[in-house]
Design an enzyme around this catalytic site. Structure first.
Site, PDB file in Angstrom:
ATOM      1  N   SER A 143       0.826  -1.205   0.000  1.00 16.71           N
ATOM      2  CA  SER A 143       0.000   0.000   0.000  1.00 16.71           C
ATOM      3  C   SER A 143       0.864   1.261   0.000  1.00 16.71           C
ATOM      4  O   SER A 143       1.941   1.294   0.605  1.00 16.71           O
ATOM      5  CB  SER A 143      -0.889   0.013   1.247  1.00 16.71           C
ATOM      6  OG  SER A 143      -1.523   1.270   1.417  1.00 16.71           O
ATOM      7  N   TYR A 153      -2.762   5.563  -4.704  1.00 20.84           N
ATOM      8  CA  TYR A 153      -3.949   6.396  -4.727  1.00 20.84           C
ATOM      9  C   TYR A 153      -3.704   7.530  -5.713  1.00 20.84           C
ATOM     10  O   TYR A 153      -2.560   7.891  -5.990  1.00 20.84           O
ATOM     11  CB  TYR A 153      -4.232   6.978  -3.339  1.00 20.84           C
ATOM     12  CG  TYR A 153      -4.649   5.950  -2.318  1.00 20.84           C
ATOM     13  CD1 TYR A 153      -5.896   5.340  -2.393  1.00 20.84           C
ATOM     14  CD2 TYR A 153      -3.800   5.596  -1.270  1.00 20.84           C
ATOM     15  CE1 TYR A 153      -6.286   4.395  -1.448  1.00 20.84           C
ATOM     16  CE2 TYR A 153      -4.188   4.654  -0.329  1.00 20.84           C
ATOM     17  CZ  TYR A 153      -5.429   4.056  -0.428  1.00 20.84           C
ATOM     18  OH  TYR A 153      -5.805   3.128   0.497  1.00 20.84           O
ATOM     19  N   THR A 204      -6.068   2.421  -6.879  1.00 20.10           N
ATOM     20  CA  THR A 204      -7.312   2.393  -6.114  1.00 20.10           C
ATOM     21  C   THR A 204      -8.148   3.605  -6.496  1.00 20.10           C
ATOM     22  O   THR A 204      -7.688   4.739  -6.384  1.00 20.10           O
ATOM     23  CB  THR A 204      -7.025   2.392  -4.605  1.00 20.10           C
ATOM     24  OG1 THR A 204      -6.332   1.180  -4.269  1.00 20.10           O
ATOM     25  CG2 THR A 204      -8.311   2.465  -3.799  1.00 20.10           C
ATOM     26  N   LYS A 226      -8.442  -1.023  -9.060  1.00 26.15           N
ATOM     27  CA  LYS A 226      -9.118  -1.600  -7.886  1.00 26.15           C
ATOM     28  C   LYS A 226     -10.247  -0.690  -7.417  1.00 26.15           C
ATOM     29  O   LYS A 226     -10.052   0.515  -7.247  1.00 26.15           O
ATOM     30  CB  LYS A 226      -8.107  -1.799  -6.754  1.00 26.15           C
ATOM     31  CG  LYS A 226      -8.698  -2.363  -5.467  1.00 26.15           C
ATOM     32  CD  LYS A 226      -7.598  -2.588  -4.436  1.00 26.15           C
ATOM     33  CE  LYS A 226      -8.145  -3.205  -3.155  1.00 26.15           C
ATOM     34  NZ  LYS A 226      -8.930  -2.243  -2.370  1.00 26.15           N
ATOM     35  N   HIS A 264     -13.766  -1.952  -1.233  1.00 29.61           N
ATOM     36  CA  HIS A 264     -12.814  -1.532  -0.208  1.00 29.61           C
ATOM     37  C   HIS A 264     -13.091  -2.239   1.118  1.00 29.61           C
ATOM     38  O   HIS A 264     -12.917  -1.669   2.204  1.00 29.61           O
ATOM     39  CB  HIS A 264     -12.849  -0.015  -0.020  1.00 29.61           C
ATOM     40  CG  HIS A 264     -11.504   0.600   0.246  1.00 29.61           C
ATOM     41  ND1 HIS A 264     -10.747   1.181  -0.735  1.00 29.61           N
ATOM     42  CD2 HIS A 264     -10.770   0.707   1.381  1.00 29.61           C
ATOM     43  CE1 HIS A 264      -9.618   1.633  -0.212  1.00 29.61           C
ATOM     44  NE2 HIS A 264      -9.605   1.345   1.082  1.00 29.61           N
TER      45      HIS A 264
END
Length: 389
Positions: free
Chosen positions: A107, A130, A156, A252, A276
């Site tokens: 992440s 992100y 994401t 995602k 999520h």
């Protein structure tokens, strides 16, 4: 050491060992947690079709995800703050995944940095990003992933604004965490966890602190996180990130057939059907319910994966039989990590693999790539999100 036979056994140990604020961070959803619960419970509506008198020798769970060989079609999902569940948690999880032969996804909001994980592993891993406002930071982040030889990025797209998670607010869980007398008192009871954390230098967001403009220490992180996410995200922005990266890209957070088509149109290598983990839009349909409609829309155009709600190998089998090419576990490996460190992640993977293998055999299949609708009893209307049981 208790006998550990399923993921729930790991969760119980994890709950006892890990500070409450980090346990609640993983084991909660947004608002009323309806979607968080239904991500799990909706798998139970799908039943398995037993077959007998089939030669079960030579079974294989090996497959591929975005062209990468995997020992089973299960990847470790990107989970923020993993390094607070167990000291150097991202490194531990990545090493366990590498040894098991499944992908690990780091992440952006990890405690260990991209460079930390690359230094302690020998094979490429995936990196989740992100979409942030700061183009300079985004370009440098992608270049760091490239330098670390990451083999794919996972973009994401369902976190432009943050869904409210009541437990995190009450526990003071933020970036960085706001410690309260209650949370400090609880941490003091988690002695093994505390000793491990004292022994590591990695306690803050390694991909952000020292890399983002104006974020030179943890105290300046909260302002950055409050302003960093790009609420103007659109498909052109995602296509731009794909151009900057130039390699395999997974999108995602897809929960609608039209969004799935748009992701295929921009050339995504795979999409992840995911809400999520129930942590964003509470009241959204579970990922497993949305999978059939999305497979109908794009199943022949882009590789489809599924995330959210998987707690056992039978869940993996059901997702694969409904058409998914791969699946992701987030909480399941986090339980193992918090319970037993790297060995716990390995144990979680072993449990899921054994459940997948035995269930596949009892369904009369010897190759995970041959799973399909013939292995399931699916309730009428299950794949129609307008019809809820």
């Amino acid at each position: 050491m208790p006998v550990i036979t399923n993921i729930e056994d790991l969760r119980r140990i994890y709950e006892k060992r890990t500070p409450r604020m980090f346990y609640d961070y993983a084991e909660s959803g947004s608002w009323s947690e309806q979607t968080f619960r239904e991500n799990i419970s909706d798998f139970r509506h799908i039943r398995l079709k037993q077959r007998v008198a089939v030669d079960m020798s030579g079974r294989s769970t090996a497959s591929t995800m975005i062209g990468q060989d995997v020992s089973m079609p299960v990847a470790l999902a990107p989970v923020g703050l993993t390094g607070m569940q167990s000291a150097d948690g991202e490194i531990k999880a990545a090493r366990a995944a590498e040894a098991f032969g499944v992908p690990f996804t780091l992440s952006t909001m990890s405690i260990c940095s991209i460079e930390d994980v690359a230094e302690h592993t020998t094979k490429p891993f995936w990196f989740q990003v992100y979409t942030l406002k700061d183009d300079d930071f985004m370009r440098r982040l992608i270049e760091r992933a490239r330098a670390a030889q990451c083999s794919a990025i996972v973009v994401t797209v369902d976190l432009q604004v943050l869904g409210q998670r009541h437990k995190d607010l009450k526990n003071g869980l933020s970036a960085p965490p706001k410690l309260t007398p209650g949370s400090i008192a609880n941490m003091m009871t988690k002695i093994p966890w505390g000793l491990e954390m004292l022994g590591t230098k990695r306690r803050f967001f390694g991909n952000i602190v020292g890399h983002a403009k104006g974020v030179t220490d943890p105290s300046s992180l909260s302002t950055w996180t409050a302003e960093a996410f790009d609420i103007s995200l659109d498909w052109a922005r995602i296509a731009q990130l794909k151009d900057w990266w130039g390699g395999k890209l997974i999108v995602k957070g897809i929960m609608d057939p039209e969004d799935a088509r748009r992701a295929a149109d921009i050339g995504a290598d795979a999409i992840i059907v995911s809400n999520h983990g129930g942590r964003q839009l509470d009241g959204a349909v579970s990922s497993i319910r949305m999978l059939p409609a999305i497979m109908d829309a794009v199943g022949d155009k882009v590789e489809v994966h599924l995330d959210s709600g998987i707690r056992c190998g039978q869940d993996v089998l059901k997702a694969l039989a409904l058409g998914a090419r791969g699946t992701y576990i987030g909480r399941a490996f986090t339980y193992g990590l918090g319970a037993m460190g790297q060995a716990g992640v390995t144990r979680a993977l072993e449990i899921i693999h054994k459940e997948l293998d035995i269930t596949m055999a009892l369904c009369g299949e010897t190759d995970v790539r041959n799973l399909g609708p013939q292995n399931l009893y699916v309730p009428q209307g299950f794949g129609d999100p307008t019809i809820l049981l």
